[in-house]
Enzyme design. Structure first.
Site, PDB file in Angstrom:
ATOM      1  N   TYR A 134      -7.427  -0.506  -2.806  1.00 40.16           N
ATOM      2  CA  TYR A 134      -5.990  -0.449  -2.540  1.00 40.16           C
ATOM      3  C   TYR A 134      -5.801  -0.587  -1.035  1.00 40.16           C
ATOM      4  O   TYR A 134      -6.006   0.353  -0.277  1.00 40.16           O
ATOM      5  CB  TYR A 134      -5.392   0.857  -3.066  1.00 40.16           C
ATOM      6  CG  TYR A 134      -3.935   1.045  -2.733  1.00 40.16           C
ATOM      7  CD1 TYR A 134      -3.023   0.005  -2.887  1.00 40.16           C
ATOM      8  CD2 TYR A 134      -3.458   2.267  -2.265  1.00 40.16           C
ATOM      9  CE1 TYR A 134      -1.687   0.177  -2.570  1.00 40.16           C
ATOM     10  CE2 TYR A 134      -2.121   2.455  -1.955  1.00 40.16           C
ATOM     11  CZ  TYR A 134      -1.235   1.398  -2.108  1.00 40.16           C
ATOM     12  OH  TYR A 134       0.088   1.563  -1.797  1.00 40.16           O
TER      13      TYR A 134
ATOM     14  N   ASP B 117      -5.018  -4.285  -5.147  1.00 42.94           N
ATOM     15  CA  ASP B 117      -3.774  -4.604  -4.463  1.00 42.94           C
ATOM     16  C   ASP B 117      -4.092  -4.856  -2.991  1.00 42.94           C
ATOM     17  O   ASP B 117      -4.346  -3.924  -2.244  1.00 42.94           O
ATOM     18  CB  ASP B 117      -2.804  -3.429  -4.631  1.00 42.94           C
ATOM     19  CG  ASP B 117      -1.475  -3.651  -3.931  1.00 42.94           C
ATOM     20  OD1 ASP B 117      -1.288  -4.722  -3.313  1.00 42.94           O
ATOM     21  OD2 ASP B 117      -0.616  -2.751  -4.005  1.00 42.94           O
TER      22      ASP B 117
ATOM     23  N   HIS C 222       4.150  -3.351 -10.475  1.00 45.65           N
ATOM     24  CA  HIS C 222       3.133  -4.398 -10.465  1.00 45.65           C
ATOM     25  C   HIS C 222       2.861  -4.849 -11.898  1.00 45.65           C
ATOM     26  O   HIS C 222       3.215  -4.155 -12.860  1.00 45.65           O
ATOM     27  CB  HIS C 222       1.816  -3.886  -9.868  1.00 45.65           C
ATOM     28  CG  HIS C 222       1.863  -3.637  -8.403  1.00 45.65           C
ATOM     29  ND1 HIS C 222       1.209  -4.432  -7.475  1.00 45.65           N
ATOM     30  CD2 HIS C 222       2.481  -2.664  -7.684  1.00 45.65           C
ATOM     31  CE1 HIS C 222       1.420  -3.959  -6.258  1.00 45.65           C
ATOM     32  NE2 HIS C 222       2.185  -2.885  -6.365  1.00 45.65           N
TER      33      HIS C 222
END
Length: 267
Positions: A121, A161, A258
């Site tokens: 992340y 991400d 998302h």
């Protein structure tokens, strides 16, 4: 040893999903388990779990055959990554050895045979200059960390991400967002450098011209009108190019702001 290093001649594959949940408890309340029961994957990589494992009911995941490894942030309700797998990893390492990032629960490594999977992340810079500076430093440090890792573990998949849309095709309005964090020239240049360093954007490799997104703002009905950004990726070491079977998005999954991204990879 887990047999992800087996010959592709067997025709067997492993299916990997990466999904920023924006809170695992929120996603569970929106039917995540039911969705997973109908959309099975071998490995699930979640970002922004925003919880420690002890406050989440994990029995439904176990009922689906998953075991988990969790790297939470020290700050409650913030960041954190978790990897759920039906395959037992040979090694699990939390973090990258840099305290500034490890305390935020940003990187979780699992090794399966010859394959190293990094569930990541990346920081966002949308809250201001300070966090944008942190983001750019993370990008430099992460690049160096992965290049060093590849000296001993060349077969690497980096999912998660990234908080960067790479090119104009990856964002609904590239002109008006040219000064927005996540589409800044220096961020996009880093992603170009990343892929030039020996990684393949698996989605774009299999879908060179397709326009799909993985994140939509909650504002102004952005998802309904598909005004999104493609900021979630599955990068594959170029030495594993012939093991990329298929890749795509699942934009109809609505447990988060998302959408999931997936890869089918030959064992």
């Amino acid at each position: 040893m887990t047999t992800l290093d087996a010959s592709t001649e067997t025709g067997e594959t492993v299916k990997i999903l990466t999904y920023n949940l924006n809170g695992i408890r929120s996603a569970l309340s929106k039917g995540l388990i039911e969705w997973l029961s109908q959309n099975p994957f071998d490995i699930l990589c979640f970002q922004e779990v925003k919880a420690t494992h002890d406050v989440v009911d994990l029995l439904p995941f176990e009922a689906l055959g998953y075991r988990y490894h969790w790297h939470a942030a020290e700050k409650k309700g913030y960041s954190g990554v978790a990897t759920f797998s039906k395959l037992p990893p040979d090694q699990v390492i939390m973090g990258c050895g840099i305290p500034a990032y490890d305390c935020e629960g940003r990187i979780l490594r699992t090794d399966f045979g010859d394959l190293t999977l990094l569930n990541c992340y990346f920081p966002s810079g949308t809250t201001g200059e300070i966090r944008q500076t942190v983001k750019m430093q993370f990008l430099d440090d992460f690049f160096a960390y992965v290049q060093e890792l590849r000296k001993t573990r060349p077969n690497v998949i980096v999912v998660g991400d990234y908080n960067i849309a790479h090119t104009a095709i990856d964002i609904h309005d590239p002109v008006r967002n040219k000064t927005s964090s996540g589409f800044l020239p220096e961020e996009r240049a880093w992603l170009t450098r990343w892929f030039d360093s020996g990684f393949i954007d698996s989605y774009r490799y299999k879908n060179p011209d397709k326009i799909e997104y993985s994140w939509w703002s909650y504002r102004a009905g952005a998802r309904t009108s598909n005004k999104g950004w493609r900021i979630d990726y599955i990068s594959v070491s170029d030495c594993c190019q012939d093991r990329i079977v298929a890749a795509g998005h699942l934009p109809n999954a609505v447990h988060s702001d998302h959408g999931p991204v997936w890869l089918e990879f030959a064992r």
